[in-house]
Design a protein around this motif. Structure first.
Motif, PDB file in Angstrom:
ATOM      1  N   SER A  41     -70.513 -31.867 -54.389  1.00  0.00           N
ATOM      2  CA  SER A  41     -69.892 -32.125 -53.318  1.00  0.00           C
ATOM      3  C   SER A  41     -70.639 -33.344 -52.310  1.00  0.00           C
ATOM      4  O   SER A  41     -71.946 -33.131 -52.346  1.00  0.00           O
ATOM      5  CB  SER A  41     -69.796 -30.969 -52.403  1.00  0.00           C
ATOM      6  N   VAL A  42     -69.820 -34.203 -51.787  1.00  0.00           N
ATOM      7  CA  VAL A  42     -70.759 -35.188 -51.034  1.00  0.00           C
ATOM      8  C   VAL A  42     -70.211 -35.020 -49.650  1.00  0.00           C
ATOM      9  O   VAL A  42     -69.277 -35.025 -49.220  1.00  0.00           O
ATOM     10  CB  VAL A  42     -69.833 -36.678 -51.584  1.00  0.00           C
ATOM     11  N   SER A  43     -71.348 -34.931 -48.728  1.00  0.00           N
ATOM     12  CA  SER A  43     -71.090 -34.770 -47.439  1.00  0.00           C
ATOM     13  C   SER A  43     -70.823 -36.141 -46.691  1.00  0.00           C
ATOM     14  O   SER A  43     -71.539 -37.087 -47.258  1.00  0.00           O
ATOM     15  CB  SER A  43     -72.341 -34.032 -46.934  1.00  0.00           C
ATOM     16  N   LYS A  44     -70.179 -35.976 -45.577  1.00  0.00           N
ATOM     17  CA  LYS A  44     -70.170 -37.323 -44.711  1.00  0.00           C
ATOM     18  C   LYS A  44     -71.337 -37.697 -44.386  1.00  0.00           C
ATOM     19  O   LYS A  44     -72.027 -36.881 -43.696  1.00  0.00           O
ATOM     20  CB  LYS A  44     -68.984 -37.366 -43.767  1.00  0.00           C
ATOM     21  N   PRO A  45     -71.642 -39.004 -44.122  1.00  0.00           N
ATOM     22  CA  PRO A  45     -72.830 -39.716 -43.541  1.00  0.00           C
ATOM     23  C   PRO A  45     -72.566 -39.188 -41.879  1.00  0.00           C
ATOM     24  O   PRO A  45     -71.643 -39.347 -41.258  1.00  0.00           O
ATOM     25  CB  PRO A  45     -72.897 -40.926 -43.679  1.00  0.00           C
ATOM     26  N   LYS A  46     -73.910 -38.808 -41.246  1.00  0.00           N
ATOM     27  CA  LYS A  46     -73.686 -38.573 -39.916  1.00  0.00           C
ATOM     28  C   LYS A  46     -74.427 -39.824 -38.969  1.00  0.00           C
ATOM     29  O   LYS A  46     -75.058 -40.497 -39.475  1.00  0.00           O
ATOM     30  CB  LYS A  46     -74.569 -37.215 -39.576  1.00  0.00           C
ATOM     31  N   ILE A  47     -73.873 -39.864 -37.774  1.00  0.00           N
ATOM     32  CA  ILE A  47     -74.488 -40.772 -36.882  1.00  0.00           C
ATOM     33  C   ILE A  47     -75.940 -40.460 -36.407  1.00  0.00           C
ATOM     34  O   ILE A  47     -76.051 -39.263 -36.024  1.00  0.00           O
ATOM     35  CB  ILE A  47     -73.622 -41.252 -35.872  1.00  0.00           C
ATOM     36  N   PRO A  48     -76.689 -41.224 -36.762  1.00  0.00           N
ATOM     37  CA  PRO A  48     -77.969 -40.945 -36.568  1.00  0.00           C
ATOM     38  C   PRO A  48     -78.273 -40.456 -34.878  1.00  0.00           C
ATOM     39  O   PRO A  48     -77.612 -41.307 -34.107  1.00  0.00           O
ATOM     40  CB  PRO A  48     -79.180 -41.757 -36.801  1.00  0.00           C
ATOM     41  N   GLU A  49     -79.280 -39.676 -34.514  1.00  0.00           N
ATOM     42  CA  GLU A  49     -79.551 -39.495 -33.086  1.00  0.00           C
ATOM     43  C   GLU A  49     -80.597 -40.301 -32.672  1.00  0.00           C
ATOM     44  O   GLU A  49     -80.112 -40.870 -31.232  1.00  0.00           O
ATOM     45  CB  GLU A  49     -79.955 -37.933 -33.045  1.00  0.00           C
ATOM     46  N   SER A  51     -82.086 -43.794 -31.058  1.00  0.00           N
ATOM     47  CA  SER A  51     -81.605 -44.782 -30.709  1.00  0.00           C
ATOM     48  C   SER A  51     -81.574 -45.921 -31.884  1.00  0.00           C
ATOM     49  O   SER A  51     -80.700 -46.896 -31.947  1.00  0.00           O
ATOM     50  CB  SER A  51     -82.012 -45.307 -29.367  1.00  0.00           C
ATOM     51  N   MET A  52     -83.084 -46.416 -32.365  1.00  0.00           N
ATOM     52  CA  MET A  52     -83.027 -47.424 -33.363  1.00  0.00           C
ATOM     53  C   MET A  52     -82.316 -47.220 -34.575  1.00  0.00           C
ATOM     54  O   MET A  52     -82.043 -48.042 -35.046  1.00  0.00           O
ATOM     55  CB  MET A  52     -84.637 -47.408 -33.549  1.00  0.00           C
ATOM     56  N   LEU A  53     -82.378 -46.041 -35.080  1.00  0.00           N
ATOM     57  CA  LEU A  53     -81.517 -45.651 -36.375  1.00  0.00           C
ATOM     58  C   LEU A  53     -80.077 -45.924 -35.978  1.00  0.00           C
ATOM     59  O   LEU A  53     -79.412 -46.157 -36.954  1.00  0.00           O
ATOM     60  CB  LEU A  53     -81.842 -44.282 -36.750  1.00  0.00           C
ATOM     61  N   ARG A  54     -79.484 -45.357 -34.817  1.00  0.00           N
ATOM     62  CA  ARG A  54     -78.159 -45.592 -34.513  1.00  0.00           C
ATOM     63  C   ARG A  54     -77.689 -46.884 -34.441  1.00  0.00           C
ATOM     64  O   ARG A  54     -76.817 -47.387 -35.036  1.00  0.00           O
ATOM     65  CB  ARG A  54     -77.840 -45.054 -33.274  1.00  0.00           C
ATOM     66  N   ARG A  55     -78.656 -47.667 -33.760  1.00  0.00           N
ATOM     67  CA  ARG A  55     -78.428 -49.231 -33.725  1.00  0.00           C
ATOM     68  C   ARG A  55     -78.295 -49.941 -35.111  1.00  0.00           C
ATOM     69  O   ARG A  55     -77.306 -50.628 -35.396  1.00  0.00           O
ATOM     70  CB  ARG A  55     -79.486 -49.980 -32.717  1.00  0.00           C
ATOM     71  N   HIS A  56     -79.313 -49.742 -36.212  1.00  0.00           N
ATOM     72  CA  HIS A  56     -79.215 -50.104 -37.467  1.00  0.00           C
ATOM     73  C   HIS A  56     -78.041 -49.448 -38.133  1.00  0.00           C
ATOM     74  O   HIS A  56     -77.446 -50.371 -38.941  1.00  0.00           O
ATOM     75  CB  HIS A  56     -80.360 -49.684 -38.086  1.00  0.00           C
ATOM     76  N   PHE A  57     -77.721 -48.271 -38.073  1.00  0.00           N
ATOM     77  CA  PHE A  57     -76.418 -47.732 -38.643  1.00  0.00           C
ATOM     78  C   PHE A  57     -75.186 -48.507 -38.183  1.00  0.00           C
ATOM     79  O   PHE A  57     -74.230 -49.003 -38.969  1.00  0.00           O
ATOM     80  CB  PHE A  57     -76.253 -46.340 -38.135  1.00  0.00           C
ATOM     81  N   LEU A  58     -74.919 -48.370 -36.825  1.00  0.00           N
ATOM     82  CA  LEU A  58     -73.963 -49.482 -36.240  1.00  0.00           C
ATOM     83  C   LEU A  58     -73.825 -50.808 -36.766  1.00  0.00           C
ATOM     84  O   LEU A  58     -72.779 -51.343 -37.169  1.00  0.00           O
ATOM     85  CB  LEU A  58     -73.886 -49.363 -34.858  1.00  0.00           C
ATOM     86  N   THR A  59     -75.069 -51.553 -36.715  1.00  0.00           N
ATOM     87  CA  THR A  59     -75.118 -52.809 -37.410  1.00  0.00           C
ATOM     88  C   THR A  59     -74.717 -53.117 -38.605  1.00  0.00           C
ATOM     89  O   THR A  59     -74.039 -53.839 -39.304  1.00  0.00           O
ATOM     90  CB  THR A  59     -76.627 -53.326 -36.956  1.00  0.00           C
ATOM     91  N   HIS A  60     -75.288 -52.066 -39.719  1.00  0.00           N
ATOM     92  CA  HIS A  60     -74.955 -52.061 -41.189  1.00  0.00           C
ATOM     93  C   HIS A  60     -73.315 -51.854 -41.018  1.00  0.00           C
ATOM     94  O   HIS A  60     -72.850 -52.315 -41.901  1.00  0.00           O
ATOM     95  CB  HIS A  60     -75.682 -50.854 -41.827  1.00  0.00           C
ATOM     96  N   LEU A  61     -72.837 -50.901 -40.369  1.00  0.00           N
ATOM     97  CA  LEU A  61     -71.366 -50.654 -40.579  1.00  0.00           C
ATOM     98  C   LEU A  61     -70.684 -51.629 -40.314  1.00  0.00           C
ATOM     99  O   LEU A  61     -69.637 -52.159 -40.944  1.00  0.00           O
ATOM    100  CB  LEU A  61     -70.915 -49.405 -39.637  1.00  0.00           C
ATOM    101  N   GLN A  62     -70.979 -52.431 -38.929  1.00  0.00           N
ATOM    102  CA  GLN A  62     -70.286 -53.652 -38.501  1.00  0.00           C
ATOM    103  C   GLN A  62     -70.346 -54.864 -39.807  1.00  0.00           C
ATOM    104  O   GLN A  62     -69.190 -55.434 -39.930  1.00  0.00           O
ATOM    105  CB  GLN A  62     -70.768 -54.128 -37.449  1.00  0.00           C
ATOM    106  N   SER A  63     -71.389 -54.974 -40.421  1.00  0.00           N
ATOM    107  CA  SER A  63     -71.758 -55.891 -41.451  1.00  0.00           C
ATOM    108  C   SER A  63     -70.790 -55.706 -42.526  1.00  0.00           C
ATOM    109  O   SER A  63     -70.348 -56.598 -43.073  1.00  0.00           O
ATOM    110  CB  SER A  63     -73.273 -56.116 -41.537  1.00  0.00           C
ATOM    111  N   GLU A  64     -70.763 -54.353 -42.852  1.00  0.00           N
ATOM    112  CA  GLU A  64     -69.523 -53.981 -43.970  1.00  0.00           C
ATOM    113  C   GLU A  64     -68.270 -54.268 -43.566  1.00  0.00           C
ATOM    114  O   GLU A  64     -67.558 -54.757 -44.510  1.00  0.00           O
ATOM    115  CB  GLU A  64     -69.885 -52.501 -44.389  1.00  0.00           C
ATOM    116  N   ILE A  65     -67.924 -54.295 -42.369  1.00  0.00           N
ATOM    117  CA  ILE A  65     -66.440 -54.498 -41.969  1.00  0.00           C
ATOM    118  C   ILE A  65     -66.403 -55.756 -42.032  1.00  0.00           C
ATOM    119  O   ILE A  65     -65.218 -56.544 -42.483  1.00  0.00           O
ATOM    120  CB  ILE A  65     -66.289 -53.845 -40.456  1.00  0.00           C
ATOM    121  N   GLU A  66     -67.195 -56.768 -41.519  1.00  0.00           N
ATOM    122  CA  GLU A  66     -66.906 -58.232 -41.624  1.00  0.00           C
ATOM    123  C   GLU A  66     -67.144 -58.841 -43.016  1.00  0.00           C
ATOM    124  O   GLU A  66     -66.679 -59.902 -43.176  1.00  0.00           O
ATOM    125  CB  GLU A  66     -68.126 -58.804 -40.719  1.00  0.00           C
TER     126      GLU A  66
END
Length: 99
Positions: A41-49, A51-66
């Motif tokens: 079973s593969v769990s969905k990735p959670k958004i980090p709590e 602030s720095m990890l959250r910023r990196h997570f969002l930046t990575h997600l945005q770069s995947e979209i772009e």
């Protein structure tokens, strides 16, 4: 003859990996196949709590979209539309993660 067939298979494998779209990597395929067949079973990735990890997570997600979209336009009006498209897709993905 065996060497020619082996060379052809290796070249085919390299070409397949080189031209494989970014969104359909082997890691993605293995996770979806494992979840589909029930072996793991593969769990969905959670958004980090944090602030720095959250910023990196969002930046990575945005770069995947772009990376999946067309190149960023040079016209200012088209850039606004492009940014709105990226922001909307980012919101859709974050909403899918929250569920």
């Amino acid at each position: 003859m065996f060497e020619v067939i082996l060379l052809f298979l290796v070249m085919f494998l390299i070409a397949a990996c080189a031209f494989l779209p970014l969104g359909y990597s082997m890691l993605h395929f293995s996770k979806s196949a494992a979840g589909k067949f029930g072996s793991a079973s593969v769990s969905k990735p959670k958004i980090p709590e944090d602030s720095m990890l959250r910023r990196h997570f969002l930046t990575h997600l945005q770069s995947e979209i772009e990376a999946a979209l067309f190149p960023r336009p040079s016209d200012s009006t088209l850039q606004r539309h492009y940014d709105a498209l990226v922001a909307a897709e980012l919101e859709n993905r974050l909403a899918a993660l929250a569920d």
